[in-house]
Design a protein around this motif. Sequence first.
Motif, PDB file in Angstrom:
ATOM      1  N   ALA A 205     -44.646  26.471 -50.940  1.00  0.00           N
ATOM      2  CA  ALA A 205     -45.202  27.612 -51.659  1.00  0.00           C
ATOM      3  C   ALA A 205     -46.570  27.972 -51.086  1.00  0.00           C
ATOM      4  N   ARG A 206     -46.928  29.217 -51.255  1.00  0.00           N
ATOM      5  CA  ARG A 206     -48.192  29.709 -50.715  1.00  0.00           C
ATOM      6  C   ARG A 206     -49.383  28.984 -51.327  1.00  0.00           C
ATOM      7  N   ASP A 207     -49.229  28.474 -52.560  1.00  0.00           N
ATOM      8  CA  ASP A 207     -50.339  27.788 -53.220  1.00  0.00           C
ATOM      9  C   ASP A 207     -50.458  26.326 -52.816  1.00  0.00           C
ATOM     10  N   GLY A 208     -49.626  25.878 -51.864  1.00  0.00           N
ATOM     11  CA  GLY A 208     -49.718  24.518 -51.357  1.00  0.00           C
ATOM     12  C   GLY A 208     -48.701  23.548 -51.927  1.00  0.00           C
ATOM     13  N   ARG A 209     -48.032  23.919 -52.996  1.00  0.00           N
ATOM     14  CA  ARG A 209     -47.016  23.025 -53.557  1.00  0.00           C
ATOM     15  C   ARG A 209     -45.784  23.011 -52.663  1.00  0.00           C
ATOM     16  N   THR A 210     -45.119  21.862 -52.609  1.00  0.00           N
ATOM     17  CA  THR A 210     -43.926  21.721 -51.782  1.00  0.00           C
ATOM     18  C   THR A 210     -42.761  21.211 -52.630  1.00  0.00           C
ATOM     19  N   PHE A 211     -41.562  21.570 -52.192  1.00  0.00           N
ATOM     20  CA  PHE A 211     -40.345  21.203 -52.913  1.00  0.00           C
ATOM     21  C   PHE A 211     -39.321  20.649 -51.928  1.00  0.00           C
ATOM     22  N   GLU A 212     -38.593  19.645 -52.384  1.00  0.00           N
ATOM     23  CA  GLU A 212     -37.530  19.053 -51.584  1.00  0.00           C
ATOM     24  C   GLU A 212     -36.215  19.232 -52.315  1.00  0.00           C
ATOM     25  N   GLY A 213     -35.139  19.389 -51.572  1.00  0.00           N
ATOM     26  CA  GLY A 213     -33.872  19.592 -52.241  1.00  0.00           C
ATOM     27  C   GLY A 213     -32.667  19.420 -51.344  1.00  0.00           C
ATOM     28  N   ARG A 214     -31.553  19.900 -51.859  1.00  0.00           N
ATOM     29  CA  ARG A 214     -30.269  19.806 -51.153  1.00  0.00           C
ATOM     30  C   ARG A 214     -29.514  21.120 -51.346  1.00  0.00           C
ATOM     31  N   TRP A 215     -28.565  21.359 -50.432  1.00  0.00           N
ATOM     32  CA  TRP A 215     -27.708  22.524 -50.549  1.00  0.00           C
ATOM     33  C   TRP A 215     -26.306  22.163 -50.091  1.00  0.00           C
ATOM     34  N   ARG A 216     -25.366  22.938 -50.560  1.00  0.00           N
ATOM     35  CA  ARG A 216     -23.979  22.781 -50.123  1.00  0.00           C
ATOM     36  C   ARG A 216     -23.292  24.126 -50.231  1.00  0.00           C
ATOM     37  N   ALA A 217     -22.187  24.278 -49.512  1.00  0.00           N
ATOM     38  CA  ALA A 217     -21.425  25.537 -49.559  1.00  0.00           C
ATOM     39  C   ALA A 217     -19.945  25.218 -49.590  1.00  0.00           C
ATOM     40  N   ALA A 218     -19.209  25.905 -50.440  1.00  0.00           N
ATOM     41  CA  ALA A 218     -17.758  25.750 -50.527  1.00  0.00           C
ATOM     42  C   ALA A 218     -17.209  26.848 -51.420  1.00  0.00           C
ATOM     43  N   GLU A 219     -15.952  27.220 -51.183  1.00  0.00           N
ATOM     44  CA  GLU A 219     -15.244  28.172 -52.030  1.00  0.00           C
ATOM     45  C   GLU A 219     -16.002  29.479 -52.218  1.00  0.00           C
ATOM     46  N   GLY A 220     -16.679  29.922 -51.162  1.00  0.00           N
ATOM     47  CA  GLY A 220     -17.310  31.228 -51.197  1.00  0.00           C
ATOM     48  C   GLY A 220     -18.658  31.302 -51.870  1.00  0.00           C
ATOM     49  N   VAL A 221     -19.247  30.148 -52.243  1.00  0.00           N
ATOM     50  CA  VAL A 221     -20.579  30.153 -52.848  1.00  0.00           C
ATOM     51  C   VAL A 221     -21.438  29.078 -52.195  1.00  0.00           C
ATOM     52  N   VAL A 222     -22.755  29.229 -52.367  1.00  0.00           N
ATOM     53  CA  VAL A 222     -23.703  28.229 -51.889  1.00  0.00           C
ATOM     54  C   VAL A 222     -24.577  27.802 -53.062  1.00  0.00           C
ATOM     55  N   TRP A 223     -24.795  26.493 -53.172  1.00  0.00           N
ATOM     56  CA  TRP A 223     -25.637  25.924 -54.233  1.00  0.00           C
ATOM     57  C   TRP A 223     -26.922  25.373 -53.628  1.00  0.00           C
ATOM     58  N   THR A 224     -28.030  25.504 -54.337  1.00  0.00           N
ATOM     59  CA  THR A 224     -29.267  24.835 -53.941  1.00  0.00           C
ATOM     60  C   THR A 224     -29.888  24.174 -55.160  1.00  0.00           C
ATOM     61  N   VAL A 225     -30.558  23.050 -54.930  1.00  0.00           N
ATOM     62  CA  VAL A 225     -31.265  22.307 -55.968  1.00  0.00           C
ATOM     63  C   VAL A 225     -32.581  21.824 -55.388  1.00  0.00           C
ATOM     64  N   LEU A 226     -33.674  22.024 -56.109  1.00  0.00           N
ATOM     65  CA  LEU A 226     -34.992  21.629 -55.634  1.00  0.00           C
ATOM     66  C   LEU A 226     -35.774  20.930 -56.731  1.00  0.00           C
ATOM     67  N   SER A 227     -36.659  20.020 -56.330  1.00  0.00           N
ATOM     68  CA  SER A 227     -37.634  19.448 -57.248  1.00  0.00           C
ATOM     69  C   SER A 227     -38.962  19.338 -56.521  1.00  0.00           C
ATOM     70  N   GLU A 228     -40.035  19.376 -57.306  1.00  0.00           N
ATOM     71  CA  GLU A 228     -41.367  19.329 -56.705  1.00  0.00           C
ATOM     72  C   GLU A 228     -41.577  17.984 -56.044  1.00  0.00           C
ATOM     73  N   ALA A 229     -42.074  18.019 -54.811  1.00  0.00           N
ATOM     74  CA  ALA A 229     -42.318  16.782 -54.062  1.00  0.00           C
ATOM     75  C   ALA A 229     -43.472  16.015 -54.700  1.00  0.00           C
ATOM     76  N   GLY A 230     -43.354  14.661 -54.652  1.00  0.00           N
ATOM     77  CA  GLY A 230     -44.394  13.836 -55.262  1.00  0.00           C
ATOM     78  C   GLY A 230     -45.663  13.784 -54.445  1.00  0.00           C
TER      79      GLY A 230
END
Length: 230
Positions: A205-230
Amino acid sequence: MTPGARRDEIGDIHLAWVRKPDLPQGFAWLTASETAALGGLRLDKRRTDWLLGRWAAKLAVRSAVGHELPLLEILADADGRPRVHAGEGADPTLAASLSISHSAGTGFGAAVVGNRRIGCDVEAIEPRSEAFVADYFTTAERDAVAAIAEAERALVANLVWSAKESALKALGEGLRLDTRSVQVSVPDLKGDHSVSEWSPLFVAARDGRTFEGRWRAAEGVVWTVLSEAG
């Protein structure tokens, strides 16, 4: 991945996604306040999307806390962020953070015990115009999309957009914030991503915060999940 209500975990973040046939019959699973919120939605599509998101979120919360919660209720705060209300008989010290999304007839929920900024999103994999990418993506993101073979470009454009949505939800801002204020980085975008494996992604993020996550794609859609990095 086969159709139907599904659950998964990424670390201590619990996920659930559902489609319309997975919704319980009737509305007995809604509290009075939730029923009132549903009643305020007039369009059938918005009502269905709302139900899909709420049911997925309840499954995710129940999975995260490890047991059924009496009168589990999920309502939006004044800022629009979903909040868990566990109901009578629940541990008053229990806190769970969650995020909700819906797209292409799919409801998606993510939950974690404790107070942590998380965000999730699901997007249909569909063409995104050059104007869309130019308006909403950073220079680095536009370059990443342009570098991908045309056959994979729709996937990557929607992946980047989904990650932005997840990050903005985690920040508590949603689309009130400029989408270019967060920058998505996805390692190893080359290769066949049609398999439903969770792969890493990062958002700064522009304010310096960072996020880590995962993504996957199947059946015509893509999912993403993020949480704030420690």
